[in-house]
Design a protein around this motif. Structure first.
Motif, PDB file in Angstrom:
ATOM      1  N   HIS A   1      32.052 -13.310 -14.551  1.00  0.00           N
ATOM      2  CA  HIS A   1      32.316 -14.378 -15.517  1.00  0.00           C
ATOM      3  C   HIS A   1      33.589 -15.159 -15.195  1.00  0.00           C
ATOM      4  O   HIS A   1      34.346 -15.558 -16.093  1.00  0.00           O
ATOM      5  CB  HIS A   1      32.395 -13.809 -16.947  1.00  0.00           C
ATOM      6  N   GLY A   2      33.813 -15.403 -13.916  1.00  0.00           N
ATOM      7  CA  GLY A   2      35.000 -16.113 -13.490  1.00  0.00           C
ATOM      8  C   GLY A   2      34.910 -17.620 -13.645  1.00  0.00           C
ATOM      9  O   GLY A   2      33.826 -18.198 -13.802  1.00  0.00           O
ATOM     10  N   THR A   3      36.070 -18.259 -13.563  1.00  0.00           N
ATOM     11  CA  THR A   3      36.167 -19.721 -13.594  1.00  0.00           C
ATOM     12  C   THR A   3      36.009 -20.217 -12.163  1.00  0.00           C
ATOM     13  O   THR A   3      36.970 -20.633 -11.500  1.00  0.00           O
ATOM     14  CB  THR A   3      37.522 -20.139 -14.195  1.00  0.00           C
ATOM     15  N   VAL A   4      34.778 -20.160 -11.668  1.00  0.00           N
ATOM     16  CA  VAL A   4      34.523 -20.356 -10.247  1.00  0.00           C
ATOM     17  C   VAL A   4      33.147 -20.963 -10.042  1.00  0.00           C
ATOM     18  O   VAL A   4      32.236 -20.760 -10.860  1.00  0.00           O
ATOM     19  CB  VAL A   4      34.630 -18.998  -9.502  1.00  0.00           C
TER      20      VAL A   4
ATOM     21  N   PRO B   1      36.727 -28.959 -13.673  1.00  0.00           N
ATOM     22  CA  PRO B   1      36.378 -28.513 -15.032  1.00  0.00           C
ATOM     23  C   PRO B   1      35.224 -27.528 -15.096  1.00  0.00           C
ATOM     24  O   PRO B   1      35.091 -26.801 -16.089  1.00  0.00           O
ATOM     25  CB  PRO B   1      36.043 -29.816 -15.754  1.00  0.00           C
ATOM     26  N   ASN B   2      34.400 -27.474 -14.042  1.00  0.00           N
ATOM     27  CA  ASN B   2      33.269 -26.548 -14.049  1.00  0.00           C
ATOM     28  C   ASN B   2      33.554 -25.270 -13.264  1.00  0.00           C
ATOM     29  O   ASN B   2      32.638 -24.502 -12.961  1.00  0.00           O
ATOM     30  CB  ASN B   2      32.033 -27.238 -13.472  1.00  0.00           C
TER      31      ASN B   2
ATOM     32  N   ILE C   1      41.608 -24.459 -13.627  1.00  0.00           N
ATOM     33  CA  ILE C   1      40.903 -25.735 -13.624  1.00  0.00           C
ATOM     34  C   ILE C   1      41.836 -26.902 -13.285  1.00  0.00           C
ATOM     35  O   ILE C   1      41.465 -27.796 -12.506  1.00  0.00           O
ATOM     36  CB  ILE C   1      40.235 -25.971 -14.997  1.00  0.00           C
ATOM     37  N   ASN C   2      43.045 -26.882 -13.823  1.00  0.00           N
ATOM     38  CA  ASN C   2      43.895 -28.074 -13.814  1.00  0.00           C
ATOM     39  C   ASN C   2      45.035 -28.077 -12.800  1.00  0.00           C
ATOM     40  O   ASN C   2      45.777 -29.067 -12.725  1.00  0.00           O
ATOM     41  CB  ASN C   2      44.489 -28.275 -15.215  1.00  0.00           C
ATOM     42  N   ASN C   3      45.173 -27.031 -12.000  1.00  0.00           N
ATOM     43  CA  ASN C   3      46.313 -26.938 -11.088  1.00  0.00           C
ATOM     44  C   ASN C   3      45.881 -26.595  -9.661  1.00  0.00           C
ATOM     45  O   ASN C   3      46.185 -25.520  -9.145  1.00  0.00           O
ATOM     46  CB  ASN C   3      47.309 -25.896 -11.604  1.00  0.00           C
TER      47      ASN C   3
END
Length: 314
Positions: free
Chosen positions: A45-48, A81-82, A293-295
């Motif tokens: 469930h990563g931001t990847v 963002p995704n 997401i933002n950096n």
């Protein structure tokens, strides 16, 4: 024939029988040909966003340098963002034993990161999992872990290792342990992971998996790699006590089968992104997902540089 002569002859025969032979060499320009690129949703469930080979090549997320070093990295340019584009690959070949020699020059590091080099069987956790390199955020030393179905525990009295036991029940739903914690060993050496590892230009991780005895993992920092590894004639009996020793005494070898070798870099997720870990334990900024997401420029150190993965069989 004298007894000493018989003994010498028997020892020589045993030495020949136990020699390790190179069967698979993942290295240089053909490295990625031996792997399949995973493109599904991250199981942790990563931001990847895991991308395919063509995308990874077009976005410069994978490359092979002129020195033969294999590079795998995440996007370091865009706000995403995704989820941050990254790479996860699994060997096309499966294994049921072997000696796995992995030479890593640089590993991903920094807030939000969760890199791993590991082995996994089919129908997880039924086929087992062996985590050779794993950590999150700015962790300071490597963690080695097994994950299994119910019934596999570690007999610490039968284990000889320089690492420290964290947990001893390998079952992913073991009572009294965190979800999917498995049986883990922490390496006390700071140069085994992250910033110190990279500053020393990495080193070699050697994993020996023998169904009749168990799983052992060694780490040799750059400058201390045994000559028999460098010469292509590895002799684990000469390496001394491993960092982690998982004996098959109270755990059957049947818990580990048909395993592929995996490299990945995810972000945040169930471990790295947990607030008690990301913020409280490592003091990382914002929330994990927002930060990732933002950096994009925060991830200039979020890459693998691999000299080779060599697999030997007896």
């Amino acid at each position: 024939m004298r007894f000493t002569s018989l003994l010498a002859a028997a020892t020589a025969l045993l030495g020949t029988a136990s020699a390790w032979t190179l069967t698979d060499n993942y290295q240089g320009n053909t490295f990625f040909d031996g792997f399949t690129f995973f493109t599904g949703p991250d199981p942790t469930h990563g931001t990847v966003q895991y991308v395919d080979r063509a995308t990874a090549e077009s976005q410069d997320l994978i490359a092979v340098g002129g020195d033969g070093v294999v590079i795998m990295k995440a996007d370091m340019t865009n706000v995403t963002p995704n989820g941050r584009p990254s790479v996860r690959i699994s060997s096309n070949k499966t294994y049921n034993s072997g000696l796995f020699i992995l030479d890593v020059k640089h590993m991903p590091f920094g807030c939000g990161t969760w890199p791993a080099a590991w082995m996994v069987g089919p129908n997880w956790p039924a086929g087992g999992e062996i985590d050779v390199i794993e950590g999150v955020n700015t962790q300071g030393a490597n963690q080695m872990t097994l994950h299994t179905s119910e019934g596999c525990t570690m007999d610490t009295g039968a284990s000889s290792q320089t690492g420290n036991w964290i947990t001893t029940n390998c079952y992913v739903n073991a009572p009294g342990q965190s979800s999917n914690q498995g049986c883990g060993v922490g390496d006390p050496s700071s140069n085994s992971y992250g910033d110190d590892f990279n500053a020393n230009e990495g080193g070699v991780f050697a994993t020996k998996w023998e169904p009749d005895s168990g799983i052992q993992i060694w780490f040799f920092p750059r400058g201390s790699i045994p000559g028999d590894i460098s010469s292509g004639n590895p002799d684990p009996s000469s390496w001394g006590t491993p960092k982690a020793d998982f004996p098959f005494t109270s755990c059957s070898s049947s818990y580990f089968s048909d395993m592929v070798y995996v490299f990945d870099l995810t972000f945040c997720g169930d471990w790295a992104g947990a607030s008690g870990v990301y913020n409280s334990q490592y003091g990382c900024p914002s929330t994990c997902s927002d930060y990732v997401i933002n950096n994009p420029t925060a991830f200039t150190e979020a890459y693998w540089a691999i000299n080779y993965l060599k697999v030997y069989q007896q």
